[in-house]
Design a protein around this motif. Sequence first.
Motif, short mmCIF file in Angstrom:
data_model
loop_
_atom_site.label_atom_id
_atom_site.label_comp_id
_atom_site.label_asym_id
_atom_site.label_seq_id
_atom_site.Cartn_x
_atom_site.Cartn_y
_atom_site.Cartn_z
N HIS A 173 35.32 -34.09 -1.05
CA HIS A 173 34.08 -34.42 -0.33
C HIS A 173 32.91 -34.56 -1.28
O HIS A 173 32.97 -34.14 -2.44
CB HIS A 173 33.77 -33.35 0.72
N HIS A 192 30.58 -20.16 -2.12
CA HIS A 192 29.71 -20.49 -0.99
C HIS A 192 30.57 -20.68 0.24
O HIS A 192 31.76 -20.93 0.13
CB HIS A 192 28.90 -21.76 -1.30
N HIS A 203 38.76 -29.92 -4.40
CA HIS A 203 39.07 -28.48 -4.44
C HIS A 203 40.36 -28.22 -5.24
O HIS A 203 41.26 -29.06 -5.29
CB HIS A 203 39.31 -27.96 -3.02
N HIS A 216 31.89 -22.64 3.79
CA HIS A 216 32.31 -24.05 3.88
C HIS A 216 32.08 -24.69 5.24
O HIS A 216 32.72 -25.65 5.61
CB HIS A 216 33.77 -24.20 3.45
CU1 C2O Z 1 31.59 -26.35 -3.40
CU2 C2O Z 1 34.08 -27.96 -0.71
O1 C2O Z 1 32.84 -27.17 -2.05
#
Ligand code: C2O
Length: 489
Positions: free
Chosen positions: A470, A148, A426, A150
């Motif tokens: 996050h 996705h 991440h 960001h």
């Molecule tokens: Cu799916 Cu920083 O994320």
Amino acid sequence: MAAGHTTRRRMLAGLGAASALVLAGASQGRSGAGAALPAPPEIGAGRRRDVVLVAAERQGSPLGPGGPRLPLWTFGETPIPVLRLRLGDALHARVENRLREHTSAHWHGVRVPNDQDGVQYLTQPPIEPGQAYDYAFTPPDPGTFFFHPHCNEAGQVGRGLAGVLVVAGDEAEPSDGDIVLVSKDWRIGADGGWLPFETPEGASRSGTYGTRRSVNCQAAFACAVPAVANVRLRIVNLDSTRVLDLGVEGGEAAVIATDGNPVEPFPLESWRLGPAMRVDLLVRTPRAGQELRLIDYSASELYTLATLTSAGERRRHGPFVPAPLYASRIPAPDLAAAERLSFSFSATSGAPAAVLDGLASDDPLAKVLLDSLCTGERSFWAINKTSWPAGGHRALPPPLATLKAGRSYVAELVNRTPHIHPIHLHGHSFDVLSASRQTLPPMKADTILVQPRERVEIAFVAAPGAWMLHCHVLEHIDHGMMGWLKVAP
Ligand code: C2O
Ligand code: CU
């Protein structure tokens, strides 16, 4: 819809999850995650897989044939495409941006080299309208992942801009079927158009709920499966907000992976899946003509996520004994030598974002600065008392912590709010060591739900780079609950 999500219901569902897990975890040692799983084979040389993802607005129905048609934002002709690779394959993905605003592709959960992580401004420049960007990496682990953009995630993912990445090669005993199920709600108004993707009420509380639910972009997803077979379900919670409490009716089910990471299989009773989390189930399908249903128990009315109807000759005989996946290749943290980190997640006053210091919010410069830091106008949330972007800097805020690559860390995540936050790191899959308000089996994850007032401990070996930390409620990202870790080489 949000009214259905009472604390009491969540607590009851949580208790259900806990009791199932206690049973499963009873015979397992806390540090032995994956110990009983078969050793993985060498990773063979794979193919080069070239894909072109054209991010563009396309008319389509997110609820299947007969549903309302809306201007979706998608990475291809099919909304929410599924890319399937085998472990060892190299993915070469070109993202072309035909949208009106900048975008990127973040490969959620994949341990990519840092420069492939797809975070605008932190790991790459934004892909501006009309531009293209090439990603190239070989996923080091099999599993169920997704991708996705960001920045403006609530608006971009809210319109459908995301896809699923499956990396096969973890089954010691092949399953009889493999189905991806993507749960996502949509903000569709009574007039059939989009509702705002963010609201102050949602952004400052548990998030804004969609009005229409879907699985695989269908209002009522159904498919045929082989009878009396072991079918793998890869469940992805792609919603911006909703937490699912999953269960299965009409067949047996076992959890075999969390966020793509193998776990010692245990029977599914109820499993809580927050935004961005994935769970892989192995189900034993019923006899021909009968149905197995995947249910979400979290809402006031049960929602059937998928109906699988058995057909054809039976595939298996004897009782359902789910085979474990190959053990993970992720380096195990050295808990005795680990350094400790602490991250506290809290609410703020809803003050204007720090980047607006001295600027009116309608000043054109303010808009550029807010956009360039991927932030909303107000900060409702903070990590370690710092809202993204921090301190009025008109640049990237300083890291929440500086780590050293190859070192082991134990991080406590403390939720000081009355809301659930799915916290994502991440570039790593971490071991979940403890949770003060949930009973969890030994498991690895890249996103962990931290319940209200809960303290969770995770452990990982740091990989070099700049990695975001996050909440994955998309409105919480845009309103302050985001930071990054610097891992020095
Ligand atoms: Cu799916 Cu920083 O994320
Ligand atoms: Cu949150």
